[in-house]
Write an enzyme that holds these catalytic residues in place. Structure first.
Site, mmCIF file in Angstrom:
data_model
loop_
_atom_site.group_PDB
_atom_site.id
_atom_site.type_symbol
_atom_site.label_atom_id
_atom_site.label_comp_id
_atom_site.label_asym_id
_atom_site.label_seq_id
_atom_site.Cartn_x
_atom_site.Cartn_y
_atom_site.Cartn_z
ATOM 1 N N VAL A 12 78.441 3.568 -2.555
ATOM 2 C CA VAL A 12 78.405 4.331 -1.609
ATOM 3 C C VAL A 12 79.456 4.523 -0.586
ATOM 4 O O VAL A 12 79.688 5.794 -0.989
ATOM 5 C CB VAL A 12 76.394 4.471 -1.356
ATOM 6 C CG1 VAL A 12 76.434 5.716 -0.628
ATOM 7 C CG2 VAL A 12 75.757 4.272 -2.610
ATOM 8 N N LYS A 203 61.445 2.887 -0.164
ATOM 9 C CA LYS A 203 61.402 3.895 0.039
ATOM 10 C C LYS A 203 59.237 4.898 0.221
ATOM 11 O O LYS A 203 59.438 6.052 0.846
ATOM 12 C CB LYS A 203 61.572 4.330 -1.379
ATOM 13 C CG LYS A 203 62.888 3.957 -1.661
ATOM 14 C CD LYS A 203 63.442 3.989 -2.605
ATOM 15 C CE LYS A 203 64.488 3.065 -3.120
ATOM 16 N NZ LYS A 203 65.405 3.246 -4.551
HETATM 17 P P1 NDP Z 1 77.806 -2.388 -1.546
HETATM 18 O O1 NDP Z 1 77.231 -4.059 -1.538
HETATM 19 O O2 NDP Z 1 78.543 -1.646 -2.846
HETATM 20 O O3 NDP Z 1 78.043 -2.101 -0.337
HETATM 21 C C1 NDP Z 1 78.527 -2.566 0.884
HETATM 22 C C2 NDP Z 1 79.698 -2.570 1.363
HETATM 23 O O4 NDP Z 1 80.119 -3.037 2.381
HETATM 24 C C3 NDP Z 1 81.023 -3.481 0.274
HETATM 25 O O5 NDP Z 1 81.394 -3.071 0.452
HETATM 26 C C4 NDP Z 1 80.819 -5.097 1.727
HETATM 27 O O6 NDP Z 1 81.606 -5.882 1.410
HETATM 28 C C5 NDP Z 1 80.775 -3.641 2.967
HETATM 29 N N1 NDP Z 1 79.975 -4.816 3.718
HETATM 30 C C6 NDP Z 1 79.298 -6.084 4.026
HETATM 31 N N2 NDP Z 1 79.009 -6.440 5.179
HETATM 32 C C7 NDP Z 1 79.916 -5.830 5.763
HETATM 33 C C8 NDP Z 1 80.433 -6.155 7.131
HETATM 34 N N3 NDP Z 1 79.456 -7.099 7.799
HETATM 35 N N4 NDP Z 1 81.728 -5.649 7.347
HETATM 36 C C9 NDP Z 1 82.077 -4.751 6.988
HETATM 37 N N5 NDP Z 1 81.621 -4.684 5.530
HETATM 38 C C10 NDP Z 1 80.566 -5.665 5.225
HETATM 39 O O7 NDP Z 1 76.344 -1.432 -1.476
HETATM 40 P P2 NDP Z 1 76.137 -0.469 -2.099
HETATM 41 O O8 NDP Z 1 77.210 1.073 -1.844
HETATM 42 O O9 NDP Z 1 75.551 -0.134 -3.531
HETATM 43 O O10 NDP Z 1 74.764 0.100 -0.855
HETATM 44 C C11 NDP Z 1 75.065 0.803 0.699
HETATM 45 C C12 NDP Z 1 73.766 0.963 1.308
HETATM 46 O O11 NDP Z 1 73.327 2.279 -0.034
HETATM 47 C C13 NDP Z 1 72.643 -0.050 0.760
HETATM 48 O O12 NDP Z 1 71.838 0.005 2.158
HETATM 49 C C14 NDP Z 1 71.930 0.256 -0.405
HETATM 50 O O13 NDP Z 1 70.814 -0.293 -0.443
HETATM 51 C C15 NDP Z 1 72.250 2.252 -0.037
HETATM 52 N N6 NDP Z 1 72.045 2.769 -1.598
HETATM 53 C C16 NDP Z 1 72.415 2.271 -2.172
HETATM 54 C C17 NDP Z 1 71.967 2.647 -3.565
HETATM 55 C C18 NDP Z 1 73.313 2.833 -4.857
HETATM 56 O O14 NDP Z 1 73.190 3.513 -5.807
HETATM 57 N N7 NDP Z 1 74.532 1.762 -4.517
HETATM 58 C C19 NDP Z 1 71.456 4.167 -3.674
HETATM 59 C C20 NDP Z 1 70.707 4.561 -2.410
HETATM 60 C C21 NDP Z 1 70.835 3.899 -1.413
HETATM 61 P P3 NDP Z 1 81.830 -7.304 0.110
HETATM 62 O O15 NDP Z 1 80.938 -6.054 -1.208
HETATM 63 O O16 NDP Z 1 82.367 -7.606 0.554
HETATM 64 O O17 NDP Z 1 80.092 -7.801 1.008
HETATM 65 N N1 HSE Z 2 68.262 -0.827 -7.252
HETATM 66 C C1 HSE Z 2 67.125 0.861 -6.766
HETATM 67 C C2 HSE Z 2 66.659 0.981 -8.304
HETATM 68 C C3 HSE Z 2 68.267 1.653 -6.522
HETATM 69 O O1 HSE Z 2 67.040 0.579 -9.455
HETATM 70 O O2 HSE Z 2 66.237 2.212 -8.327
HETATM 71 C C4 HSE Z 2 68.573 1.138 -5.631
HETATM 72 O O3 HSE Z 2 67.570 1.493 -4.356
#
Ligand code: NDP
Ligand code: HSE
Length: 430
Positions: A12, A203
């Site tokens: 994201v 959610k």
């Molecule tokens: P990702 O795992 O793709 O991204 C998270 C990023 O943050 C990674 O690059 C991770 O690095 C980094 N990270 C984790 N911990 C730390 C830290 N302590 N300091 C610095 N960087 C850190 O997650 P998403 O982008 O998929 O999701 C992000 C948020 O959005 C979550 O809360 C998720 O529930 C929410 N969300 C996601 C959706 C989706 O479609 N993906 C949909 C709706 C909500 P590393 O990988 O090295 O750990």
């Molecule tokens: N894992 C979720 C889904 C997306 O399958 O809809 C992030 O909330």
């Protein structure tokens, strides 16, 4: 200039970086000011560099962002409870406005977060935390604010909707479709939170809190996943005019009591949510003035979720210009009673194996009768050796009464197995 401090540049986060860049001018016009990414905190710095983020923008730790007086908005996209919770709290205490997509965190730490936002008079926006790109949090808080909301029913998890859709179309078993979905990258390698209903529960906890103005936490939500759904149940559902969906439901009754639950349900084929297939999400809302409203779209994914995050950033940017931040804070100004699942009044589908001999149906009917469970229909589907498969649909009954009947059946030698019990939802289940 509105400056962003971004925490997390994964799926994201990278979408947010791209979208701020791609639609930079339009976003500036709509906001009335330029929005710029100033610093990024991310474990994997190469991931940021690949997005064109220069080294001087890479933060070593959170303090780099907190101590930068030019940063107005912190966007948390690292996910999980810690350190996300600590980071957001510190950002709020430093007077930064916060945008997050973190449903896991809001569903368990909502009260602390909203209290801290209010104490510090900052904006705390979280549209992306429910149903990704679909606008539903702020429509409930703003556009629908004149209504007494009666129910919110969502298909809030794309993974399970994809699995159920595929099982339904191709008659495959749950485990087979899940394995394929994992291979294709549609389902996570650890799919527990999705298939066991937890993701949808987080959610609906958030939506229930907003719709009924009373804090709903994960512990208040009854949760059941889709692992017990079989192609046989899906086939029988269709024969009876239903589709099986994992529904996240929050309702308030006439006495002001709230019930929040996530479970698979028989939904009439004519219900608007029955046509929501594959990875799509939708939220159906019933309000006393507006009637029925449905929001439909992509509940996850890089750009749909970034769309909601950047929408929040723009809204905060507009507030900043008119110094009107913290207008819409926590909407949980009441404390309502929650009804447990045993108090649910619903119709039920029951599939069971019984001995195929005279008097068996009478025995089953008598147990239901003794427990106040009224049967609406009975079908005998197949007979193998001396066993018959029964499909029963009840009238609207109390869940506890149904469970009491099932407990009695388990001790009866005429009952071979209770294969599945699924609640009915939708207008003809009322
Ligand atoms: P990702 O795992 O793709 O991204 C998270 C990023 O943050 C990674 O690059 C991770 O690095 C980094 N990270 C984790 N911990 C730390 C830290 N302590 N300091 C610095 N960087 C850190 O997650 P998403 O982008 O998929 O999701 C992000 C948020 O959005 C979550 O809360 C998720 O529930 C929410 N969300 C996601 C959706 C989706 O479609 N993906 C949909 C709706 C909500 P590393 O990988 O090295 O750990
Ligand atoms: N894992 C979720 C889904 C997306 O399958 O809809 C992030 O909330």
């Amino acid at each position: 200039m509105i400056n962003i401090g971004l925490l997390g540049c994964g799926t994201v986060g990278s979408g947010v970086v791209e979208l701020l860049q791609k639609n930079k001018e339009t976003i500036a016009q709509r906001t009335g000011d330029t929005i710029a990414l100033k610093k990024v905190l991310e474990k994997d710095k190469d991931r940021c560099r690949a997005l064109g983020i220069s080294d001087d923008m890479l933060a070593d730790d959170l303090n780099d962002i907190l101590n930068d007086a030019d940063i107005n908005i912190v966007v948390e996209l690292i996910g999980g409870i810690e350190p996300a919770f600590t980071y957001i709290m510190k950002a709020m205490q430093a007077g930064k406005h916060v945008v997050t997509a973190n449903k896991d965190l809001i569903a368990v730490k909502g009260k602390e977060l909203f209290d801290t936002a209010e104490e510090n008079r900052i904006d705390f926006y979280f549209e992306a935390s429910v149903a990704g790109g679909i606008p539903i949090v702020y429509p409930l808080k703003q556009s629908l604010a004149a209504n007494r909301i009666q129910e919110v029913i969502g298909i809030l998890n794309g993974t399970t909707n994809y699995i159920l859709t595929k099982m339904s179309r191709e008659g495959q078993e749950f485990s087979q479709v899940l394995a394929e979905a994992q291979q294709l990258g549609y389902a996570e390698s650890d799919p527990t939170a999705d298939v066991e209903g937890l993701d949808a529960a987080r959610k609906i906890a958030i939506l229930s809190s907003i719709a009924f103005n009373s804090r709903t936490t994960l512990d208040d939500v009854y949760v059941e996943g889709i692992t017990s759904i079989t192609p046989t149940d899906i086939k029988y559902a269709r024969e009876l005019g239903y589709v099986i969906k994992l529904l996240a439901i929050a309702k308030e009754d006439e006495e002001g009591r709230v019930q929040a639950r996530v479970h698979p349900a028989f939904l009439p084929l004519g219900h608007p949510l029955a046509a929501v297939n594959d990875v799509f999400n939708a939220v159906f809302v019933r309000g006393d003035a507006v009637g029925e409203v449905m929001h439909f779209g992509r509940g996850a994914g890089k750009m749909p979720t970034a769309s909601a995050v950047v929408g929040d950033i723009i809204e905060i940017g507009r507030n900043l210009q008119y110094q009107s931040n913290a207008r819409i804070g926590c909407t949980c100004y009441e404390t309502k009673t929650f009804l447990g699942i045993q108090e649910l009044q619903a119709k039920y589908y029951i599939r069971m194996m019984v001995k195929d001999r005279p008097g068996v149906l009478a025995g089953i009917a008598s147990v239901f009768g003794n427990n106040n469970v009224s049967i609406a229909s009975v079908l005998q589907k197949t007979s193998e050796a001396d066993m018959a498969e029964l499909i029963l649909i009840t009238h609207k009954v109390r869940e506890q009464d149904l469970q009491d009947s099932l407990t009695v059946f388990k001790g009866m030698n005429i009952v071979g197995a209770i294969n599945n019990v699924i609640r009915l939802e939708g207008s003809d289940a009322e």
